[in-house]
Write a protein that holds these residues in place. Structure first.
Motif, PDB file in Angstrom:
ATOM      1  N   THR A  34      23.006 -14.574  31.208  1.00  8.06           N
ATOM      2  CA  THR A  34      22.567 -15.756  31.953  1.00  8.06           C
ATOM      3  C   THR A  34      21.381 -15.465  32.869  1.00  8.06           C
ATOM      4  O   THR A  34      20.993 -16.310  33.672  1.00  8.06           O
ATOM      5  N   ALA A  35      20.773 -14.292  32.740  1.00  7.90           N
ATOM      6  CA  ALA A  35      19.663 -13.909  33.611  1.00  7.90           C
ATOM      7  C   ALA A  35      18.508 -14.909  33.545  1.00  7.90           C
ATOM      8  O   ALA A  35      17.832 -15.149  34.538  1.00  7.90           O
ATOM      9  N   PHE A  36      18.292 -15.529  32.402  1.00  5.77           N
ATOM     10  CA  PHE A  36      17.181 -16.464  32.209  1.00  5.77           C
ATOM     11  C   PHE A  36      17.405 -17.804  32.912  1.00  5.77           C
ATOM     12  O   PHE A  36      16.464 -18.544  33.177  1.00  5.77           O
ATOM     13  N   LYS A  60      43.863  -6.785  31.061  1.00  4.11           N
ATOM     14  CA  LYS A  60      43.064  -8.002  31.200  1.00  4.11           C
ATOM     15  C   LYS A  60      41.986  -7.856  32.283  1.00  4.11           C
ATOM     16  O   LYS A  60      40.857  -8.287  32.087  1.00  4.11           O
ATOM     17  N   ALA A  61      42.308  -7.222  33.396  1.00  2.26           N
ATOM     18  CA  ALA A  61      41.323  -7.072  34.473  1.00  2.26           C
ATOM     19  C   ALA A  61      40.109  -6.265  34.007  1.00  2.26           C
ATOM     20  O   ALA A  61      38.966  -6.621  34.321  1.00  2.26           O
ATOM     21  N   GLU A  62      40.349  -5.215  33.251  1.00  2.67           N
ATOM     22  CA  GLU A  62      39.241  -4.404  32.734  1.00  2.67           C
ATOM     23  C   GLU A  62      38.419  -5.194  31.714  1.00  2.67           C
ATOM     24  O   GLU A  62      37.192  -5.111  31.697  1.00  2.67           O
ATOM     25  N   LYS A  63      39.098  -5.965  30.880  1.00  2.20           N
ATOM     26  CA  LYS A  63      38.391  -6.787  29.896  1.00  2.20           C
ATOM     27  C   LYS A  63      37.554  -7.852  30.591  1.00  2.20           C
ATOM     28  O   LYS A  63      36.408  -8.105  30.209  1.00  2.20           O
ATOM     29  N   ASP A  64      38.113  -8.467  31.623  1.00  4.27           N
ATOM     30  CA  ASP A  64      37.364  -9.478  32.372  1.00  4.27           C
ATOM     31  C   ASP A  64      36.133  -8.878  33.042  1.00  4.27           C
ATOM     32  O   ASP A  64      35.075  -9.508  33.086  1.00  4.27           O
ATOM     33  N   ALA A  65      36.255  -7.668  33.576  1.00  3.08           N
ATOM     34  CA  ALA A  65      35.114  -7.007  34.215  1.00  3.08           C
ATOM     35  C   ALA A  65      34.001  -6.749  33.196  1.00  3.08           C
ATOM     36  O   ALA A  65      32.813  -6.934  33.504  1.00  3.08           O
ATOM     37  N   ALA A  66      34.365  -6.338  31.994  1.00  4.52           N
ATOM     38  CA  ALA A  66      33.363  -6.103  30.948  1.00  4.52           C
ATOM     39  C   ALA A  66      32.694  -7.408  30.526  1.00  4.52           C
ATOM     40  O   ALA A  66      31.476  -7.457  30.321  1.00  4.52           O
ATOM     41  N   ILE A  67      33.474  -8.479  30.408  1.00  4.99           N
ATOM     42  CA  ILE A  67      32.905  -9.791  30.078  1.00  4.99           C
ATOM     43  C   ILE A  67      31.940 -10.227  31.170  1.00  4.99           C
ATOM     44  O   ILE A  67      30.843 -10.720  30.893  1.00  4.99           O
ATOM     45  N   LEU A  68      32.319 -10.046  32.437  1.00  6.82           N
ATOM     46  CA  LEU A  68      31.469 -10.444  33.555  1.00  6.82           C
ATOM     47  C   LEU A  68      30.119  -9.744  33.502  1.00  6.82           C
ATOM     48  O   LEU A  68      29.074 -10.386  33.680  1.00  6.82           O
ATOM     49  N   GLU A  69      30.107  -8.450  33.266  1.00  8.93           N
ATOM     50  CA  GLU A  69      28.830  -7.717  33.218  1.00  8.93           C
ATOM     51  C   GLU A  69      27.941  -8.255  32.100  1.00  8.93           C
ATOM     52  O   GLU A  69      26.735  -8.431  32.294  1.00  8.93           O
ATOM     53  N   ARG A  70      28.513  -8.513  30.949  1.00  8.22           N
ATOM     54  CA  ARG A  70      27.732  -9.085  29.846  1.00  8.22           C
ATOM     55  C   ARG A  70      27.246 -10.494  30.191  1.00  8.22           C
ATOM     56  O   ARG A  70      26.116 -10.871  29.880  1.00  8.22           O
ATOM     57  N   LEU A  71      28.104 -11.280  30.836  1.00  7.03           N
ATOM     58  CA  LEU A  71      27.749 -12.649  31.201  1.00  7.03           C
ATOM     59  C   LEU A  71      26.595 -12.675  32.201  1.00  7.03           C
ATOM     60  O   LEU A  71      25.673 -13.493  32.074  1.00  7.03           O
ATOM     61  N   LEU A  72      26.601 -11.793  33.168  1.00  9.14           N
ATOM     62  CA  LEU A  72      25.499 -11.733  34.128  1.00  9.14           C
ATOM     63  C   LEU A  72      24.178 -11.432  33.416  1.00  9.14           C
ATOM     64  O   LEU A  72      23.139 -12.008  33.750  1.00  9.14           O
ATOM     65  N   GLN A  73      24.209 -10.556  32.416  1.00  6.96           N
ATOM     66  CA  GLN A  73      22.999 -10.250  31.642  1.00  6.96           C
ATOM     67  C   GLN A  73      22.563 -11.449  30.796  1.00  6.96           C
ATOM     68  O   GLN A  73      21.379 -11.780  30.741  1.00  6.96           O
TER      69      GLN A  73
END
Length: 173
Positions: free
Chosen positions: A36-38, A21-34
């Motif tokens: 929401t950049a706008f 789960k921690a690795e999956k959450d980290a991958a979600i976070l990186e995508r989420l930061l991208q």
């Protein structure tokens, strides 16, 4: 095909048993930061009960962060001011009421279908909230939570769903 009510307990159990789960959450976070950049102002749920982690996003983002506040059956936006992320059973963490523009709403979900409808917790809070705001919508999910179900009349499809493996965009369907 199962109903949303039939799928909720199955999806909760599935999510609780997910490995890595921690690795999956980290991958979600990186995508989420991208994704929401706008945005200047982001409304985001405060994760709990096995949901994809949002605490790290809330602490790391340079955006104006809004968090949900639910009372008397109505969800409103509150300006997050750095309080401890210890949500009550409804996900409330405090903050001052906010009535300005929201650029992006990050929505919790238990499951999702190919048309980007979500299975939430059954209270309808997010569907009512989304109906009142013209904002981009993003759901956070684990790939294993994809399922088939028929949406209900009040359901609002999301614009995007982020999983550890991909970002699914509604216009693709």
């Amino acid at each position: 095909m199962y109903t949303k009510n039939e799928l909720r307990p199955q999806l909760k159990a599935l999510r609780a048993a997910l490995p890595d789960k921690a690795e999956k959450d980290a991958a979600i976070l990186e995508r989420l930061l991208q994704e929401t950049a706008f945005a200047q102002t982001v409304f985001v749920y405060v994760s709990m009960a096995g949901e994809p982690d949002t605490h790290t996003f809330i602490r790391r983002t340079d955006k104006r962060v809004l968090v949900p506040h639910t009372a008397d059956g109505v969800m409103t936006a509150r300006l997050y001011a750095g309080a401890p992320l210890m949500p009550d059973k409804l996900g409330n963490v405090g903050g001052q009421p906010y009535a300005g523009r929201i650029d992006c709403v990050i929505v919790p979900l238990l499951g999702f279908n190919a048309q980007l409808y979500r299975i939430g917790y059954g209270g309808g809070y997010y569907d009512r909230f989304l109906a009142q705001h013209d904002a981009s919508t993003v759901g956070l999910a684990y790939e294993e939570c994809a399922c088939e179900f028929a949406p209900e009349l009040h359901d609002i499809p999301l614009d995007r769903i982020i999983t550890p493996n991909r970002t699914i965009v509604r216009s693709e369907y």
